[in-house]
Design a protein around this motif. Structure first.
Motif, PDB file in Angstrom:
ATOM      1  N   PRO A 274       4.237   9.099 -13.858  1.00 36.29           N
ATOM      2  CA  PRO A 274       4.111   8.342 -12.605  1.00 36.29           C
ATOM      3  C   PRO A 274       5.313   7.433 -12.368  1.00 36.29           C
ATOM      4  O   PRO A 274       5.816   6.776 -13.277  1.00 36.29           O
ATOM      5  CB  PRO A 274       2.830   7.527 -12.823  1.00 36.29           C
ATOM      6  CG  PRO A 274       2.054   8.293 -13.848  1.00 36.29           C
ATOM      7  CD  PRO A 274       3.088   8.892 -14.753  1.00 36.29           C
ATOM      8  N   HIS A 275       5.784   7.427 -11.123  1.00 29.98           N
ATOM      9  CA  HIS A 275       6.949   6.637 -10.720  1.00 29.98           C
ATOM     10  C   HIS A 275       6.537   5.177 -10.503  1.00 29.98           C
ATOM     11  O   HIS A 275       5.590   4.898  -9.772  1.00 29.98           O
ATOM     12  CB  HIS A 275       7.526   7.247  -9.433  1.00 29.98           C
ATOM     13  CG  HIS A 275       8.649   6.475  -8.829  1.00 29.98           C
ATOM     14  ND1 HIS A 275       9.558   5.754  -9.569  1.00 29.98           N
ATOM     15  CD2 HIS A 275       9.020   6.315  -7.527  1.00 29.98           C
ATOM     16  CE1 HIS A 275      10.432   5.194  -8.760  1.00 29.98           C
ATOM     17  NE2 HIS A 275      10.119   5.504  -7.519  1.00 29.98           N
ATOM     18  N   HIS A 276       7.250   4.263 -11.150  1.00 31.91           N
ATOM     19  CA  HIS A 276       6.975   2.835 -10.986  1.00 31.91           C
ATOM     20  C   HIS A 276       7.741   2.319  -9.769  1.00 31.91           C
ATOM     21  O   HIS A 276       8.969   2.295  -9.763  1.00 31.91           O
ATOM     22  CB  HIS A 276       7.393   2.056 -12.239  1.00 31.91           C
ATOM     23  CG  HIS A 276       6.443   2.224 -13.383  1.00 31.91           C
ATOM     24  ND1 HIS A 276       5.428   1.331 -13.667  1.00 31.91           N
ATOM     25  CD2 HIS A 276       6.337   3.218 -14.312  1.00 31.91           C
ATOM     26  CE1 HIS A 276       4.750   1.740 -14.716  1.00 31.91           C
ATOM     27  NE2 HIS A 276       5.276   2.886 -15.132  1.00 31.91           N
ATOM     28  N   LEU A 277       7.003   1.923  -8.760  1.00 29.21           N
ATOM     29  CA  LEU A 277       7.608   1.393  -7.542  1.00 29.21           C
ATOM     30  C   LEU A 277       7.928  -0.083  -7.724  1.00 29.21           C
ATOM     31  O   LEU A 277       7.335  -0.771  -8.556  1.00 29.21           O
ATOM     32  CB  LEU A 277       6.658   1.583  -6.360  1.00 29.21           C
ATOM     33  CG  LEU A 277       6.340   3.042  -6.034  1.00 29.21           C
ATOM     34  CD1 LEU A 277       5.184   3.137  -5.042  1.00 29.21           C
ATOM     35  CD2 LEU A 277       7.576   3.752  -5.474  1.00 29.21           C
TER      36      LEU A 277
ATOM     37  N   VAL B 148       9.941   5.284   3.120  1.00 31.32           N
ATOM     38  CA  VAL B 148       9.562   6.686   2.931  1.00 31.32           C
ATOM     39  C   VAL B 148      10.042   7.129   1.551  1.00 31.32           C
ATOM     40  O   VAL B 148      11.229   6.997   1.218  1.00 31.32           O
ATOM     41  CB  VAL B 148      10.183   7.577   4.022  1.00 31.32           C
ATOM     42  CG1 VAL B 148       9.782   9.029   3.805  1.00 31.32           C
ATOM     43  CG2 VAL B 148       9.741   7.104   5.406  1.00 31.32           C
ATOM     44  N   LEU B 149       9.135   7.644   0.745  1.00 30.19           N
ATOM     45  CA  LEU B 149       9.442   8.066  -0.619  1.00 30.19           C
ATOM     46  C   LEU B 149       9.811   9.546  -0.643  1.00 30.19           C
ATOM     47  O   LEU B 149       9.105  10.378  -0.072  1.00 30.19           O
ATOM     48  CB  LEU B 149       8.237   7.798  -1.519  1.00 30.19           C
ATOM     49  CG  LEU B 149       7.743   6.339  -1.513  1.00 30.19           C
ATOM     50  CD1 LEU B 149       6.429   6.214  -2.270  1.00 30.19           C
ATOM     51  CD2 LEU B 149       8.796   5.411  -2.103  1.00 30.19           C
TER      52      LEU B 149
ATOM     53  N   GLY C  69       0.811  -1.209   0.000  1.00 27.60           N
ATOM     54  CA  GLY C  69       0.000   0.000   0.000  1.00 27.60           C
ATOM     55  C   GLY C  69       0.842   1.256   0.000  1.00 27.60           C
ATOM     56  O   GLY C  69       2.039   1.230   0.300  1.00 27.60           O
ATOM     57  N   ILE C  70       0.187   2.380  -0.382  1.00 27.38           N
ATOM     58  CA  ILE C  70       0.815   3.707  -0.286  1.00 27.38           C
ATOM     59  C   ILE C  70       0.047   4.502   0.756  1.00 27.38           C
ATOM     60  O   ILE C  70      -1.187   4.601   0.685  1.00 27.38           O
ATOM     61  CB  ILE C  70       0.777   4.461  -1.626  1.00 27.38           C
ATOM     62  CG1 ILE C  70       1.611   3.742  -2.681  1.00 27.38           C
ATOM     63  CG2 ILE C  70       1.312   5.880  -1.450  1.00 27.38           C
ATOM     64  CD1 ILE C  70       1.603   4.436  -4.034  1.00 27.38           C
ATOM     65  N   LEU C  71       0.765   5.049   1.703  1.00 29.76           N
ATOM     66  CA  LEU C  71       0.169   5.895   2.738  1.00 29.76           C
ATOM     67  C   LEU C  71       0.537   7.343   2.438  1.00 29.76           C
ATOM     68  O   LEU C  71       1.721   7.708   2.460  1.00 29.76           O
ATOM     69  CB  LEU C  71       0.691   5.483   4.120  1.00 29.76           C
ATOM     70  CG  LEU C  71       0.338   6.384   5.297  1.00 29.76           C
ATOM     71  CD1 LEU C  71      -1.173   6.487   5.479  1.00 29.76           C
ATOM     72  CD2 LEU C  71       1.000   5.879   6.572  1.00 29.76           C
TER      73      LEU C  71
ATOM     74  N   PHE D  72      15.743  -0.508  -2.753  1.00 31.78           N
ATOM     75  CA  PHE D  72      15.256   0.494  -1.801  1.00 31.78           C
ATOM     76  C   PHE D  72      15.526   1.911  -2.305  1.00 31.78           C
ATOM     77  O   PHE D  72      14.645   2.783  -2.252  1.00 31.78           O
ATOM     78  CB  PHE D  72      15.926   0.273  -0.445  1.00 31.78           C
ATOM     79  CG  PHE D  72      15.548   1.285   0.598  1.00 31.78           C
ATOM     80  CD1 PHE D  72      14.367   1.158   1.316  1.00 31.78           C
ATOM     81  CD2 PHE D  72      16.363   2.381   0.860  1.00 31.78           C
ATOM     82  CE1 PHE D  72      14.005   2.094   2.273  1.00 31.78           C
ATOM     83  CE2 PHE D  72      16.011   3.323   1.816  1.00 31.78           C
ATOM     84  CZ  PHE D  72      14.836   3.175   2.523  1.00 31.78           C
ATOM     85  N   LEU D  73      16.729   2.154  -2.815  1.00 30.92           N
ATOM     86  CA  LEU D  73      17.104   3.500  -3.247  1.00 30.92           C
ATOM     87  C   LEU D  73      16.364   3.920  -4.513  1.00 30.92           C
ATOM     88  O   LEU D  73      16.031   5.089  -4.677  1.00 30.92           O
ATOM     89  CB  LEU D  73      18.619   3.563  -3.459  1.00 30.92           C
ATOM     90  CG  LEU D  73      19.441   3.414  -2.175  1.00 30.92           C
ATOM     91  CD1 LEU D  73      20.899   3.151  -2.489  1.00 30.92           C
ATOM     92  CD2 LEU D  73      19.295   4.646  -1.292  1.00 30.92           C
ATOM     93  N   LYS D  74      16.094   2.968  -5.391  1.00 31.50           N
ATOM     94  CA  LYS D  74      15.335   3.294  -6.600  1.00 31.50           C
ATOM     95  C   LYS D  74      13.917   3.698  -6.240  1.00 31.50           C
ATOM     96  O   LYS D  74      13.328   4.589  -6.865  1.00 31.50           O
ATOM     97  CB  LYS D  74      15.330   2.100  -7.552  1.00 31.50           C
ATOM     98  CG  LYS D  74      14.698   2.415  -8.900  1.00 31.50           C
ATOM     99  CD  LYS D  74      14.785   1.238  -9.862  1.00 31.50           C
ATOM    100  CE  LYS D  74      14.140   1.592 -11.194  1.00 31.50           C
ATOM    101  NZ  LYS D  74      14.165   0.443 -12.140  1.00 31.50           N
ATOM    102  N   ASP D  75      13.350   3.046  -5.224  1.00 32.79           N
ATOM    103  CA  ASP D  75      12.032   3.440  -4.739  1.00 32.79           C
ATOM    104  C   ASP D  75      12.090   4.798  -4.053  1.00 32.79           C
ATOM    105  O   ASP D  75      11.239   5.661  -4.269  1.00 32.79           O
ATOM    106  CB  ASP D  75      11.506   2.405  -3.733  1.00 32.79           C
ATOM    107  CG  ASP D  75      10.759   1.251  -4.397  1.00 32.79           C
ATOM    108  OD1 ASP D  75      10.405   1.372  -5.586  1.00 32.79           O
ATOM    109  OD2 ASP D  75      10.533   0.241  -3.719  1.00 32.79           O
TER     110      ASP D  75
END
Length: 552
Positions: A105-108, A84-85, A5-7, A243-246
């Motif tokens: 849009p950023h692809h997670l 945390v993005l 999920g995204i918060l 992690f860093l790409k996200d």
């Protein structure tokens, strides 16, 4: 329940720290694997105009907020992979800055399945409009599937927190956070946890162009607690890259092996800042001394706080650490058992092995006390050498009568001298003895089956070398640091330190044995700690046995 999920956090920066824990608790009831956190303090999803993503300037309060967020996450939802993005956190200004941090849009790495927010509608008619705005806003930022579920979280805050919120709602001018083009940070980064994520996220917050990460390898791992359980370098690097790409895809990321305390930090002229903790600050100061010796300017030392571990036990550090996480793996199933369909399901056979001095016999005794049948292969080895047996005559023919005692029994010490340091002669001996021991093991297992026993423990130092894994359902390995093993061997057997080291070096290393282990145990600490590991391992074993019916 959703996997990812995204918060979207919208509370004002002054009040947000107080709301993190209850909001995370609510989110953890809906998401069970990965929770991305998007920060947009002050975002109004209840206005008449569709809100859009904007750049948020890096301020000191954001750095503090990130630390608190990861600390709260470790406390209230430690099972979640919280990230945390920071794509929308960047210094504003200049004609080259785009209007939005998300041109596309950023692809997670993990595709979101639900969007959550802490935004509270002002009246009962507003939720529908809020969710519409939330969907459009989030889909501008991140690649989401159509009609993604949307949830408004409204955690109940304590009255005291509400009072504090009222006080904190007073306008405060945020303190700008100084950023640097190139930032360096180092660590082991084993089993990426909240403290690592805090360190990396704040490093990303500080860096405007490039982040350089030194990852401990080889020599830098030798003194680590339970180093045998550290993930391979390639795995740790892969998790860092993901992690860093996200977190901040705009950054240039360089990950290099760290085989001494300094690495590239003392030779890279473009570096401006090094991120340290109160624990590693002296290391950062040492880096600067080396840079000055090399004719390079000193780095800015940016110090972050350590995160407290409220779940720690008596052998673990007060801070959140990888060594604590590794200690929690002891007694658990590290990898699924191999196919053992060729073996009868009962008794369930554990192959227990470990280096000399590792304490495997003490563990075998504890397992016996819990109900397992203990099959001691060292004792079976003595049986194999018994006068008149097949192995006795073959060994005598191969190594001569000088290995005999006066009573014609084999002197194992004399035999050992014959093969010590001679791999060819040693193999000749093991080719005779090991198959005979294996026959006795199978006989003991068969006897246990006839007696209706449920579990057998085959205690064998050479379990892996001898290829006896086909006799067992699972492999359990006991490990101990080499210096502790040497101490135990010299005290127990009255041999020199050199002889103890020779003995250990002739055996498989702990690291090599762990590669084959389903369960790992360690007797490094007090007996009570070992007992807790054994009880945990036994309890989890019973669950696995129950899931495998006798008829299968």
């Amino acid at each position: 329940m959703f996997s990812t999920g995204i918060l979207v956090l919208t509370s004002p920066l002054q009040t947000l720290p107080l709301r993190i824990a209850p909001v995370l608790s609510s989110a953890a009831q809906l998401v069970d694997r990965t929770l991305y956190v998007h920060l947009h303090p002050g975002l109004n999803l209840g206005s008449a105009v569709q809100p859009r993503p904007v750049f948020i300037p890096p301020v000191v309060e954001l750095s503090t907020l990130i630390t608190r967020l990861y600390s709260n996450a470790a406390d209230v939802c430690g099972h979640l992979d919280v990230r945390v993005l920071l794509t929308n956190i960047r210094a504003c200004g200049g004609s080259t800055t785009p209007n939005t941090p998300f041109p596309t849009p950023h692809h997670l790495f993990h595709s979101p399945e639900v969007v959550l927010t802490d935004f509270a509608p002002q009246d009962s008619l507003q939720p529908h409009e809020v969710t519409q705005y939330l969907e459009k806003y989030t889909c501008c930022c991140y690649a989401c599937k159509p009609n993604i579920p949307l949830v408004l979280l409204q955690p109940q805050l304590l009255k005291q927190q509400e009072k504090e919120d009222c006080l904190m709602n007073e306008e405060k001018k945020a303190e700008p956070l100084e950023t640097y083009s190139d930032v360096v940070v180092g660590g082991t980064f084993d089993r990426l946890h909240g403290a690592h994520k805090t360190l990396l996220s704040i490093s990303c917050l500080l860096a405007s162009r490039r982040i350089v990460i030194g990852v401990c390898d080889r020599a830098m791992l030798k003194k680590k607690v339970l180093k045998e359980l550290i993930e391979p370098y390639s795995v740790r690097v892969q998790k860092l890259q993901e992690f860093l790409k996200d977190t901040k895809p705009s950054l240039q990321v360089e990950i290099v092996p760290l085989e001494d305390p300094f690495g590239v930090s003392v030779v890279d002229p473009q570096l401006k800042c090094i991120v340290v903790s109160e624990e590693t600050k002296k290391g950062g100061e040492a880096v600067n001394r080396k840079r000055l010796e090399n004719g390079l300017p000193a780095l800015v030392l940016h110090e972050i706080l350590l995160l407290k571990d409220i779940h720690r036990n008596e052998i673990e550090e007060e801070k959140i650490s990888s060594s604590s996480l590794r200690s929690r793996l002891l007694g658990t199933l590290l990898r699924p058992p191999k196919d053992s369909s060729h073996l009868p399901p009962r008794p369930y056979v554990i192959g227990l092995t470990g280096g000399s001095g590792s304490g495997k016999s003490s563990i075998a005794k504890q397992l016996e006390a819990l109900g397992a049948v203990w099959i001691d292969c060292d004792k079976l080895g003595h049986e194999v050498y018994q006068l008149g047996g097949d192995a006795y005559h073959r060994v005598l023919r191969e190594f001569g009568s000088e290995i005999l005692n006066k009573d014609k029994t084999i002197n194992r010490r004399a035999l050992g001298k014959k093969v010590f340091g001679n791999q060819e002669r040693l193999k000749c001996l093991t080719d005779i003895v090991w198959p005979e021991i294996a026959k006795l093991v199978m006989k003991r297992i068969s006897q246990a089956r006839d007696e209706g026993k449920q579990v057998c423990v085959v205690d064998a130092a050479v379990l892996l070398e001898a290829g006896w894994t086909d006799l067992v359902h699972e492999v359990w390995v006991t490990i101990i640091p080499e210096e502790e093993a040497v101490l135990r061997i010299t005290e127990r057997d009255g041999v020199s330190t050199e002889d103890a080291l020779h003995r250990l070096q002739s055996q498989w290393s702990d690291g090599k044995q762990v590669e084959h282990a389903n369960v790992v145990l360690s007797t490094l600490w007090e007996p009570e700690v070992t007992q807790k590991q054994v009880l945990k391992a036994w309890s989890l074993l019973q669950e696995r046995i129950e899931q495998k019916p006798e008829g299968l």
